[in-house]
Design a protein around this motif. Structure first.
Motif, PDB file in Angstrom:
ATOM      1  N   ASN A   1       3.532  17.127  -9.510  1.00  9.51           N
ATOM      2  CA  ASN A   1       2.742  17.494  -8.343  1.00  9.51           C
ATOM      3  C   ASN A   1       3.381  16.852  -7.103  1.00  9.51           C
ATOM      4  OD1 ASN A   1       1.748  14.781  -8.118  1.00  9.51           O
ATOM      5  ND2 ASN A   1       0.186  15.251  -9.649  1.00  9.51           N
ATOM      6  N   ASP A   2       2.801  17.072  -5.948  1.00 11.68           N
ATOM      7  CA  ASP A   2       3.385  16.577  -4.690  1.00 11.68           C
ATOM      8  C   ASP A   2       3.515  15.056  -4.673  1.00 11.68           C
ATOM      9  OD1 ASP A   2       3.572  19.170  -3.808  1.00 11.68           O
ATOM     10  OD2 ASP A   2       1.737  19.096  -2.615  1.00 11.68           O
ATOM     11  N   VAL A   3       2.496  14.371  -5.153  1.00  7.38           N
ATOM     12  CA  VAL A   3       2.534  12.906  -5.170  1.00  7.38           C
ATOM     13  C   VAL A   3       3.678  12.428  -6.064  1.00  7.38           C
ATOM     14  CG1 VAL A   3       1.278  10.830  -5.881  1.00  7.38           C
ATOM     15  CG2 VAL A   3       0.078  12.659  -4.665  1.00  7.38           C
ATOM     16  N   GLN A   4       3.815  13.048  -7.221  1.00  2.66           N
ATOM     17  CA  GLN A   4       4.868  12.640  -8.149  1.00  2.66           C
ATOM     18  C   GLN A   4       6.264  12.907  -7.574  1.00  2.66           C
ATOM     19  OE1 GLN A   4       3.445  14.833 -11.531  1.00  2.66           O
ATOM     20  NE2 GLN A   4       2.491  13.016 -12.423  1.00  2.66           N
ATOM     21  N   ARG A   5       6.409  13.971  -6.828  1.00  4.99           N
ATOM     22  CA  ARG A   5       7.715  14.240  -6.182  1.00  4.99           C
ATOM     23  C   ARG A   5       8.076  13.119  -5.209  1.00  4.99           C
ATOM     24  NH1 ARG A   5       5.461  19.261  -5.710  1.00  4.99           N
ATOM     25  NH2 ARG A   5       6.133  20.663  -7.342  1.00  4.99           N
ATOM     26  N   ILE A   6       7.089  12.680  -4.439  1.00  7.12           N
ATOM     27  CA  ILE A   6       7.319  11.585  -3.487  1.00  7.12           C
ATOM     28  C   ILE A   6       7.666  10.307  -4.233  1.00  7.12           C
ATOM     29  CG2 ILE A   6       6.188  10.095  -1.777  1.00  7.12           C
ATOM     30  CD1 ILE A   6       4.586  12.660  -0.944  1.00  7.12           C
ATOM     31  N   LEU A   7       6.909  10.006  -5.285  1.00  5.07           N
ATOM     32  CA  LEU A   7       7.171   8.804  -6.081  1.00  5.07           C
ATOM     33  C   LEU A   7       8.554   8.860  -6.717  1.00  5.07           C
ATOM     34  CD1 LEU A   7       3.690   8.424  -7.788  1.00  5.07           C
ATOM     35  CD2 LEU A   7       4.609   7.045  -5.908  1.00  5.07           C
ATOM     36  N   TRP A   8       8.928  10.037  -7.198  1.00  7.97           N
ATOM     37  CA  TRP A   8      10.248  10.216  -7.805  1.00  7.97           C
ATOM     38  C   TRP A   8      11.343   9.881  -6.796  1.00  7.97           C
ATOM     39  CZ3 TRP A   8      11.668  11.014 -12.713  1.00  7.97           C
ATOM     40  CH2 TRP A   8      12.971  11.428 -12.964  1.00  7.97           C
ATOM     41  N   ASP A   9      11.165  10.366  -5.569  1.00 11.92           N
ATOM     42  CA  ASP A   9      12.144  10.098  -4.515  1.00 11.92           C
ATOM     43  C   ASP A   9      12.162   8.614  -4.130  1.00 11.92           C
ATOM     44  OD1 ASP A   9      12.808  12.786  -4.468  1.00 11.92           O
ATOM     45  OD2 ASP A   9      11.581  13.236  -2.697  1.00 11.92           O
ATOM     46  N   MET A  10      11.025   7.944  -4.225  1.00  9.65           N
ATOM     47  CA  MET A  10      10.935   6.532  -3.836  1.00  9.65           C
ATOM     48  C   MET A  10      11.556   5.597  -4.869  1.00  9.65           C
ATOM     49  SD  MET A  10       7.034   6.268  -2.403  1.00  9.65           S
ATOM     50  CE  MET A  10       7.041   4.499  -2.537  1.00  9.65           C
ATOM     51  N   GLN A  11      11.409   5.947  -6.142  1.00  6.68           N
ATOM     52  CA  GLN A  11      11.817   4.991  -7.168  1.00  6.68           C
ATOM     53  C   GLN A  11      13.321   4.774  -7.215  1.00  6.68           C
ATOM     54  OE1 GLN A  11      10.461   6.173 -10.999  1.00  6.68           O
ATOM     55  NE2 GLN A  11      11.712   8.007 -11.090  1.00  6.68           N
ATOM     56  N   GLY A  12      14.110   5.775  -6.882  1.00  2.00           N
ATOM     57  CA  GLY A  12      15.573   5.611  -6.886  1.00  2.00           C
ATOM     58  C   GLY A  12      16.029   4.466  -5.987  1.00  2.00           C
TER      59      GLY A  12
ATOM     60  N   TYR B   1      14.904   0.985  -7.328  1.00  2.00           N
ATOM     61  CA  TYR B   1      15.703   0.469  -8.449  1.00  2.00           C
ATOM     62  C   TYR B   1      17.132   0.123  -8.038  1.00  2.00           C
ATOM     63  CZ  TYR B   1      11.855   1.480 -11.571  1.00  2.00           C
ATOM     64  OH  TYR B   1      10.621   1.478 -12.180  1.00  2.00           O
ATOM     65  N   GLU B   2      17.670   0.841  -7.073  1.00  2.00           N
ATOM     66  CA  GLU B   2      18.999   0.490  -6.548  1.00  2.00           C
ATOM     67  C   GLU B   2      18.957  -0.888  -5.889  1.00  2.00           C
ATOM     68  OE1 GLU B   2      20.620   3.463  -3.920  1.00  2.00           O
ATOM     69  OE2 GLU B   2      20.221   5.058  -5.374  1.00  2.00           O
ATOM     70  N   GLU B   3      17.915  -1.115  -5.109  1.00  2.00           N
ATOM     71  CA  GLU B   3      17.779  -2.404  -4.430  1.00  2.00           C
ATOM     72  C   GLU B   3      17.562  -3.532  -5.445  1.00  2.00           C
ATOM     73  OE1 GLU B   3      18.245  -4.624  -1.117  1.00  2.00           O
ATOM     74  OE2 GLU B   3      18.489  -2.455  -1.250  1.00  2.00           O
ATOM     75  N   ILE B   4      16.778  -3.265  -6.461  1.00  2.46           N
ATOM     76  CA  ILE B   4      16.572  -4.266  -7.522  1.00  2.46           C
ATOM     77  C   ILE B   4      17.900  -4.598  -8.180  1.00  2.46           C
ATOM     78  CG2 ILE B   4      15.605  -4.613  -9.847  1.00  2.46           C
ATOM     79  CD1 ILE B   4      13.085  -3.107  -8.861  1.00  2.46           C
TER      80      ILE B   4
ATOM     81  N   TYR C   1       9.815  -5.672  -7.675  1.00  9.63           N
ATOM     82  CA  TYR C   1       9.197  -5.425  -8.986  1.00  9.63           C
ATOM     83  C   TYR C   1       7.754  -4.940  -8.817  1.00  9.63           C
ATOM     84  CZ  TYR C   1      13.080  -7.998 -11.223  1.00  9.63           C
ATOM     85  OH  TYR C   1      14.296  -8.423 -11.657  1.00  9.63           O
ATOM     86  N   LYS C   2       7.054  -5.543  -7.865  1.00 11.35           N
ATOM     87  CA  LYS C   2       5.672  -5.128  -7.595  1.00 11.35           C
ATOM     88  C   LYS C   2       5.636  -3.680  -7.113  1.00 11.35           C
ATOM     89  CE  LYS C   2       1.273  -5.752  -7.060  1.00 11.35           C
ATOM     90  NZ  LYS C   2       0.401  -5.787  -8.224  1.00 11.35           N
ATOM     91  N   VAL C   3       6.562  -3.309  -6.226  1.00  5.62           N
ATOM     92  CA  VAL C   3       6.632  -1.922  -5.742  1.00  5.62           C
ATOM     93  C   VAL C   3       6.917  -0.982  -6.910  1.00  5.62           C
ATOM     94  CG1 VAL C   3       7.967  -0.308  -4.317  1.00  5.62           C
ATOM     95  CG2 VAL C   3       7.282  -2.518  -3.377  1.00  5.62           C
ATOM     96  N   ALA C   4       7.839  -1.353  -7.782  1.00  2.00           N
ATOM     97  CA  ALA C   4       8.169  -0.517  -8.942  1.00  2.00           C
ATOM     98  C   ALA C   4       6.940  -0.355  -9.846  1.00  2.00           C
ATOM     99  CB  ALA C   4       9.343  -1.114  -9.713  1.00  2.00           C
TER     100      ALA C   4
END
Length: 101
Positions: free
Chosen positions: A3-14, A17-20, A40-43
């Motif tokens: 759904n729309d929320v999951q698309r945004i989350l998908w784009d955010m997690q990359g 995790y790169e920064e981590i 880690y909290k954001v993830a």
């Protein structure tokens, strides 16, 4: 399907995790550890919001199903329902035709 929320989350997690990964590859320091803790909290929050979004989507889908079912039932009811005014008019027409014959 996302759904729309999951698309945004998908784009955010990359980027998160790169920064981590970058922070973990450096020599540990109190500043880096504090930054890592926040990342880690954001993830973790992304994962939680994803789960909530799935639950909300399930409720929305169930609601749509109920609404569609109710709409179908009402459509069937309307097609089988007779208007008393129309019945009276039909009877009057039949009666007048009977008088004419």
């Amino acid at each position: 399907m996302m759904n729309d929320v999951q698309r945004i989350l998908w784009d955010m997690q990359g980027p998160v995790y790169e920064e981590i990964s970058k922070m973990e590859s450096h020599v540990p320091s109190p500043y880096r550890q504090a930054s890592l803790d926040r990342l880690y909290k954001v993830a973790d929050l992304i994962k939680e919001v994803w789960k909530v979004s799935e639950a909300v989507q399930a409720v929305v889908d169930a609601g749509k199903s109920v609404v569609e079912s109710e709409a179908d039932a009402r459509r069937q009811q309307v097609t089988h329902w007779k208007n008393p005014t129309i019945d009276i008019l039909e009877e009057a027409i039949k009666a007048s035709e009977g008088e004419v014959e």
